[in-house]
Design an enzyme around this catalytic site. Structure first.
Site, short mmCIF file in Angstrom:
data_model
loop_
_atom_site.label_atom_id
_atom_site.label_comp_id
_atom_site.label_asym_id
_atom_site.label_seq_id
_atom_site.Cartn_x
_atom_site.Cartn_y
_atom_site.Cartn_z
N SER A 34 1.16 -1.13 0.25
CA SER A 34 0.00 0.10 0.39
C SER A 34 1.09 1.50 -0.44
O SER A 34 0.13 2.51 -0.85
CB SER A 34 -0.53 -0.30 1.39
OG SER A 34 -1.68 -1.28 0.68
N LYS A 83 -9.87 -5.19 10.52
CA LYS A 83 -11.01 -4.25 10.10
C LYS A 83 -12.55 -4.40 10.89
O LYS A 83 -13.94 -3.32 11.01
CB LYS A 83 -11.25 -5.03 8.52
CG LYS A 83 -9.76 -5.11 7.55
CD LYS A 83 -10.68 -5.92 6.93
CE LYS A 83 -9.11 -5.53 5.31
NZ LYS A 83 -9.94 -6.01 4.06
N GLU A 95 -22.55 3.56 4.03
CA GLU A 95 -23.27 2.27 4.29
C GLU A 95 -22.98 1.40 3.97
O GLU A 95 -23.44 0.00 4.08
CB GLU A 95 -24.90 2.82 2.81
CG GLU A 95 -25.28 1.68 2.57
CD GLU A 95 -26.42 2.29 1.78
OE1 GLU A 95 -27.64 1.39 1.22
OE2 GLU A 95 -26.48 2.95 1.18
N GLY A 149 -15.81 -18.96 1.75
CA GLY A 149 -16.07 -18.46 3.02
C GLY A 149 -16.30 -17.49 3.99
O GLY A 149 -17.27 -16.60 2.19
N ALA A 150 -16.98 -17.14 4.63
CA ALA A 150 -17.91 -16.11 5.17
C ALA A 150 -17.13 -15.31 6.21
O ALA A 150 -17.68 -14.85 7.17
CB ALA A 150 -18.49 -16.77 6.19
N GLY A 152 -14.37 -11.38 7.42
CA GLY A 152 -13.96 -10.71 6.94
C GLY A 152 -13.99 -9.61 5.50
O GLY A 152 -14.32 -8.97 5.09
N ALA A 153 -13.00 -10.54 4.23
CA ALA A 153 -13.47 -10.48 3.53
C ALA A 153 -14.31 -10.77 2.32
O ALA A 153 -14.92 -10.18 1.86
CB ALA A 153 -11.92 -11.71 3.04
N TYR A 254 -3.20 -12.95 -3.90
CA TYR A 254 -2.41 -12.67 -4.67
C TYR A 254 -0.59 -12.69 -4.82
O TYR A 254 0.25 -12.37 -3.95
CB TYR A 254 -2.70 -10.70 -5.11
CG TYR A 254 -1.64 -9.73 -3.90
CD1 TYR A 254 -0.26 -9.52 -4.51
CD2 TYR A 254 -2.24 -9.31 -3.46
CE1 TYR A 254 0.86 -8.83 -3.33
CE2 TYR A 254 -1.61 -7.87 -2.22
CZ TYR A 254 -0.19 -8.72 -2.45
OH TYR A 254 0.83 -7.02 -1.37
N GLY A 275 -5.19 -11.59 -6.80
CA GLY A 275 -6.50 -9.93 -6.61
C GLY A 275 -5.72 -8.87 -6.44
O GLY A 275 -5.63 -8.02 -5.18
#
Length: 314
Positions: A34, A83, A95, A149-150, A152-153, A254, A275
């Site tokens: 980043s 997160k 939102e 998956g379920a 945070g991502a 990635y 990604g």
């Protein structure tokens, strides 16, 4: 002072000659791309800012936010594992952050009355959708999508996927309870966009040593791996019947971490994508929120891809 509290009125105003300060908080964080991405955005758009990677102790995220605010940081990105905590600590929410119940972008907002709020947003879903629909040129309307998956991502991107009005989305997870909570959380927005949103066990869509007991829920045009299984050295392997011919299989990881899952999918005839584009696009979304200008992600993504490919060569 907790991150929910307002700093004192003596908090010094920023001198106009001092570059704006931004950063990304995570643990660990040394691998983060980043800072490079935002530095490239700043050069491209002529923005005067600094952006640094900040490692926070697992039990010290709120204290880290307080310190950064007092040091003059205006906004930060948040990555794993903070997160959900970032969302909980914020005083106001967009939102999409509310829908996800997770935040990857935080902004301190100063009011004319002298108070300060911590505003949470989530740009992950926008980044994923733009990478698929713009960079990969694949519209999602009317498609059948499988999300693996379920956690945070998945929570961060499910709302954005729904907004593209696919025909159906199935969330597959080992824990059906977690998948059910995510589906219930997004049920109203799915109904509003006329998207059939359901759940499945992970064994119904992945290959194991024996035939799975669960029936296959469907074949899919797009499969998004939002799990972290590749990092653990045991990547998921999809059942061949899950993929329609030419399906796009996308891993939110990635580089080398995504390779085992994507290589196996490519062997089944899928078009595969990692990604890295999502990483750049979600960063551009945050940059636009902070600076009021959207960078051109194309050259930044191309340069970053070339850099990573160069690092991987022997």
């Amino acid at each position: 002072m907790s991150a929910l509290q307002t700093p004192s009125d003596s908090f010094p105003p920023r001198h106009p000659a001092v570059p704006a300060r931004y950063g990304v908080i995570g643990h660990p964080i040394g691998h983060s791309r980043s800072p490079w991405i935002h530095a490239a955005f700043a050069r491209q758009t002529g923005q005067d800012l600094t952006y640094t990677a900040i490692d926070s102790p697992l039990d010290g995220f709120a204290a880290t936010l307080d310190r950064l605010h007092l040091e003059g940081y205006g906004c930060v990105n948040v990555t794993v594992p903070f997160k959900f905590e970032a969302h909980a600590l914020a005083t106001t929410h967009s939102e999409r952050a509310t829908l996800a119940q997770a935040a990857n972008t935080l902004m301190w907002r100063h009011t004319p009355q002298g108070s300060v709020t911590l505003h949470a947003d989530n740009t992950d879903g926008a980044g994923l959708v733009r990478d698929i629909t713009h960079n990969a040129a694949l519209p999602l309307a009317g498609r059948r999508i499988l999300v693996l998956g379920a956690g945070g991502a998945s929570a961060g991107v499910l709302g954005a996927l729904i907004a593209e009005r696919p025909a159906a989305i199935v969330v597959a997870n080992r824990s059906l309870g977690k998948a059910d909570r995510l589906v219930v959380q997004h049920a109203q927005v799915a109904a509003r966009h006329e998207v059939a949103l359901t759940l499945s066990g992970l064994d119904a869509v992945t290959a194991g040593p024996t035939d799975p007991a669960s029936p296959l829920p469907a074949s899919f045009d797009v499969i998004v791996n939002a799990t972290s299984t590749s990092l653990g050295g045991a990547p998921l392997r999809l059942r061949p019947a899950c993929l329609v011919p030419g399906a796009l299989v996308y891993d939110m990881m990635y580089g080398p971490a995504a390779a085992p899952f994507l290589d196996a999918a490519a062997g089944l005839g899928a078009t595969v994508r990692d990604g890295l584009g999502m990483l750049v696009e979600q960063a551009a979304e945050a940059f636009a929120l902070w600076r009021g200008v959207r960078p051109d992600t194309g050259p930044v993504l191309a340069e970053l891809r070339a850099t990573l490919d160069g690092e991987l060569r022997p």
